[in-house]
Design a protein around this motif. Structure first.
Motif, PDB file in Angstrom:
ATOM      1  N   ASP A 186       0.862  -1.190   0.000  1.00  0.00           N
ATOM      2  CA  ASP A 186       0.000   0.000   0.000  1.00  0.00           C
ATOM      3  C   ASP A 186       0.897   1.237   0.000  1.00  0.00           C
ATOM      4  OD1 ASP A 186      -1.768   2.064   0.581  1.00  0.00           O
ATOM      5  OD2 ASP A 186      -2.879   0.925   2.078  1.00  0.00           O
ATOM      6  N   SER A 192      -0.660   4.405  -0.464  1.00  0.00           N
ATOM      7  CA  SER A 192      -1.634   5.494  -0.428  1.00  0.00           C
ATOM      8  C   SER A 192      -1.112   6.624   0.451  1.00  0.00           C
ATOM      9  CB  SER A 192      -2.970   4.976   0.115  1.00  0.00           C
ATOM     10  OG  SER A 192      -2.822   4.473   1.427  1.00  0.00           O
ATOM     11  N   SER A 211      -1.859   7.759   3.302  1.00  0.00           N
ATOM     12  CA  SER A 211      -1.680   7.506   4.739  1.00  0.00           C
ATOM     13  C   SER A 211      -0.369   6.802   5.055  1.00  0.00           C
ATOM     14  CB  SER A 211      -2.848   6.675   5.274  1.00  0.00           C
ATOM     15  OG  SER A 211      -2.973   5.468   4.552  1.00  0.00           O
ATOM     16  N   ASN A 231      -2.377   2.358  -4.800  1.00  0.00           N
ATOM     17  CA  ASN A 231      -3.209   3.315  -4.066  1.00  0.00           C
ATOM     18  C   ASN A 231      -4.586   3.160  -4.684  1.00  0.00           C
ATOM     19  OD1 ASN A 231      -2.618   4.768  -6.501  1.00  0.00           O
ATOM     20  ND2 ASN A 231      -0.986   5.856  -5.442  1.00  0.00           N
ATOM     21  N   SER A 232      -5.084   4.165  -5.397  1.00  0.00           N
ATOM     22  CA  SER A 232      -6.298   3.933  -6.178  1.00  0.00           C
ATOM     23  C   SER A 232      -5.964   3.232  -7.497  1.00  0.00           C
ATOM     24  CB  SER A 232      -7.012   5.262  -6.458  1.00  0.00           C
ATOM     25  OG  SER A 232      -6.137   6.161  -7.112  1.00  0.00           O
ATOM     26  N   GLY A 286      -2.395   9.385  -2.671  1.00  0.00           N
ATOM     27  CA  GLY A 286      -3.605   8.878  -3.315  1.00  0.00           C
ATOM     28  C   GLY A 286      -4.470   8.053  -2.386  1.00  0.00           C
ATOM     29  N   GLY A 287      -5.506   7.432  -2.971  1.00  0.00           N
ATOM     30  CA  GLY A 287      -6.484   6.652  -2.217  1.00  0.00           C
ATOM     31  C   GLY A 287      -6.071   5.199  -2.069  1.00  0.00           C
ATOM     32  N   THR A 288      -7.053   4.334  -1.780  1.00  0.00           N
ATOM     33  CA  THR A 288      -6.759   2.920  -1.514  1.00  0.00           C
ATOM     34  C   THR A 288      -7.737   2.024  -2.247  1.00  0.00           C
ATOM     35  OG1 THR A 288      -5.980   3.485   0.718  1.00  0.00           O
ATOM     36  CG2 THR A 288      -6.477   1.165   0.280  1.00  0.00           C
ATOM     37  N   CYS A 289      -7.221   1.108  -3.072  1.00  0.00           N
ATOM     38  CA  CYS A 289      -8.041   0.056  -3.666  1.00  0.00           C
ATOM     39  C   CYS A 289      -7.221  -1.231  -3.625  1.00  0.00           C
ATOM     40  CB  CYS A 289      -8.460   0.384  -5.097  1.00  0.00           C
ATOM     41  SG  CYS A 289      -9.602  -0.854  -5.775  1.00  0.00           S
ATOM     42  N   GLY A 347      -4.976   0.959   5.137  1.00  0.00           N
ATOM     43  CA  GLY A 347      -6.118   1.821   4.836  1.00  0.00           C
ATOM     44  C   GLY A 347      -7.461   1.132   4.826  1.00  0.00           C
ATOM     45  N   ASP A 391     -10.979   0.450   2.693  1.00  0.00           N
ATOM     46  CA  ASP A 391     -11.296   0.279   1.276  1.00  0.00           C
ATOM     47  C   ASP A 391     -12.714  -0.267   1.160  1.00  0.00           C
ATOM     48  OD1 ASP A 391     -11.471  -0.241  -1.395  1.00  0.00           O
ATOM     49  OD2 ASP A 391      -9.960  -1.833  -1.419  1.00  0.00           O
TER      50      ASP A 391
END
Length: 575
Positions: free
Chosen positions: A176, A178, A180, A212-213, A243-246, A276, A278
């Motif tokens: 990860d 992302s 965070s 991340n995403s 970025g985000g988390t997927c 994170g 998700d």
């Protein structure tokens, strides 16, 4: 003068007409822009889950795009969030670029069905049985518990093991990155990766996938010779967070690496680490785990810090039949990775089957592994066994009343089949029996003291079930009910006639779980993850490390119960 006045009048009318025309044109332009804005807004609302660059397409085109990932740059994919998405259609053909393996590598377990192997007692696995009571009255029906124990031969001493060539590994680390993970977390993960790279042998191969995403593959499946280690270290040091988390995107790319390998080492694993939340991956996890199993990859999940999605990662571990590791103290991620790699480096057997032939009514087989029934024959499938590892199948049997003189009754026969990695061959164990003495009614009856080993395994299974029940209460906000279930199980253990070290460890496990379920705050900030870690560990009888969190409210020692000598050796290398 009249000519000058006429010219000025003409210029004034022209300017006013020009200004009026410009205003009309601006109004028309603004109207068109507003119309386009309304049209784009409508199109955007219809395709809010589509990829960003496709917003310029029509709503109909966007509808077709939702189930298709978009390549944003080489090795990076952004997936449309479509609820029916099971597998992407991106072009991963470039992933068939893994390094060649060492030719002397022992072949891994064959995927297709093989002829029945010869019975041999010389392999690394052995079977034994125990029954709850050695004798029962002949004229009385009774339910009894027993255990079928699968024991793997211990690994060689660490110094000798280093001198010997162990099984080569294919390890895909899914990390990860992302937002965070910025700062200390990313640095600690980089340190853990550098440890894995440093301790790998030249026949091992490592790949790195980040997400991340989006998801990327910074490092192909690369042999860990000097050149490969340099390449892997450089890829690790280049990692950045944002970025985000997927999570599903990362696992998807890792699976493409695993599935498209031109060569395969005998032991393969995907190590998934995330810190994170998700909400988009839950519906995709089941098919992804199935693909990992078909690709011959075990999938290990690591929750990093207190804010990750413990429920999702625990579900991953349950489906993958591996431990879920909660790394509450982020500086312990190195130990968790070391324990996992140490276990993988000591896999003794794969594709293990335990066959049970019952001569009494088999009411239940308590195990987290896949169980199938065919008449009186029951088969339990276990993905692998580490050197020195033990797995206990708790069986529940119904013994019927009989008339006659005392004799010994066979309740169950057990045998095993597996792939021996060291020998590169299939092996079948000798059959073992679970026997019970039936005493005649007119003879002195034996003391009904339960077998200590069977009682211990029964307690382990019941504690895991209680933790699962408590987790369900906690997720629903029913903390009083969770506390009551944990307290009741704790009292049952304490009321036993003799407390063994394992029983004492289980009591401390329940006590810590109670303390972590005092409120919603303690549950959400580490309680849920710690409880799920413990639940899966006791079910699987496997752990990745013996580290105890600084937030732990008791002196728990349960993780050490399942750690093998090879895992301890790897953790000790961290210094």
């Amino acid at each position: 003068r009249r000519l000058v006045l006429a010219q000025r009048s003409l210029l004034g009318r022209t300017s006013r007409q020009s200004l009026s025309a410009q205003l009309d044109k601006m109004g028309s332009t603004m109207s068109s822009a507003a119309a386009r804005s309304r049209s784009q807004s409508s199109s955007s609302s219809n395709s809010s889950r589509g990829s960003q660059h496709s917003l310029r397409q029509s709503a109909a085109d966007l509808q077709q795009q939702r189930a298709r990932p978009v390549q944003t740059r080489r090795g990076s994919w952004h997936y449309a969030q479509h609820p029916d998405l099971q597998r992407s259609t991106a072009d991963f053909s470039g992933f068939a670029d893994d390094d060649e393996i060492v030719l002397a590598a022992v072949p891994s377990a064959p995927a297709a069905a093989q002829p029945e192997p010869d019975v041999s007692g010389r392999g690394p696995l052995s079977l034994s049985t125990r029954i709850e009571y050695a004798a029962l009255p002949r004229g009385r029906a009774q339910d009894v518990f027993g255990i079928v124990t699968l024991q793997a031969e211990a690994a060689a001493a660490p110094a000798q093991a280093e001198a010997e060539q162990r099984q080569p590994l294919d390890v895909i680390c899914v990390l990860d990155v992302s937002g965070s993970m910025t700062g200390e977390k990313l640095r600690l993960v980089q340190d853990a990766m550098r440890f894995v790279i440093r301790e790998s042998q030249p026949q091992d191969r490592v790949s790195i996938v980040t997400f991340n995403s989006q998801a990327e593959r910074p490092l192909r499946l690369c042999r860990m010779d000097n050149r490969g280690k340099d390449e892997a270290t450089a890829a690790t040091l280049r990692l950045t967070a944002g970025g985000g988390t997927c999570i599903a995107n990362g696992v998807e790319v890792a699976l493409e690496v695993a599935e498209r390998r031109r060569h395969r080492n005998p032991v393969s694993a995907i190590l998934l680490l995330t810190d994170g939340q998700d909400g988009s991956s839950r519906h995709r996890i089941g098919p992804l785990v199935t693909r990992a199993q078909r690709a011959g990859c075990s999938l290990y999940a690591f929750g990093f810090g207190v804010d990750h999605d413990a429920q999702l990662l625990s579900d991953v571990a349950e489906r993958a039949q591996t431990p879920f590791t909660f790394v509450e103290d982020v500086d312990q991620i190195g130990a968790a990775f070391a324990g996992a790699i140490g276990g993988l480096s000591s896999v003794a057997a794969q594709r293990v089957e335990v066959i049970l032939n019952a001569h009494a009514t088999l009411k239940a087989v308590h195990t987290p592994f896949s169980v199938s029934h065919e008449g009186t024959r029951t088969v339990v499938q276990i993905p692998d066994m580490l050197a020195g590892e033990r797995r206990d199948l708790l069986v529940e049997l119904s013994v019927a009343a009989e008339v006659g003189v005392a004799d010994e009754t066979v309740l169950l026969e057990a045998s095993g089949k597996y792939w021996d990695l060291a020998a590169g061959a299939a092996v079948q164990t000798p059959s073992v029996e679970m026997r019970l003495l039936r005493q005649a009614d007119d003879e002195p009856q034996p003391e009904l003291e339960p077998d200590e080993e069977v009682t211990t395994q029964r307690n382990r299974v019941e504690v895991a079930q209680t933790l699962q029940t408590a987790a369900a209460h906690g997720d629903a906000g029913r903390f009083e009910e969770a506390q009551a279930a944990l307290s009741a199980q704790e009292q049952r253990l304490r009321s036993g006639k003799r407390m063994t070290p394992i029983s004492e460890g289980l009591v401390l496990e329940l006590e810590d779980a109670r303390n972590r379920m005092k409120s919603e705050s303690t549950w959400l900030h580490g309680g849920s993850a710690e409880l799920r870690d413990a639940m899966q560990m006791h079910r699987m009888q496997r752990s990745t490390n013996a580290s105890s969190s600084r937030a732990c409210t008791t002196k728990k020692c349960s993780k050490a119960m399942y750690l093998t000598s090879q895992q301890r050796s790897w953790v000790s290398k961290l210094g």
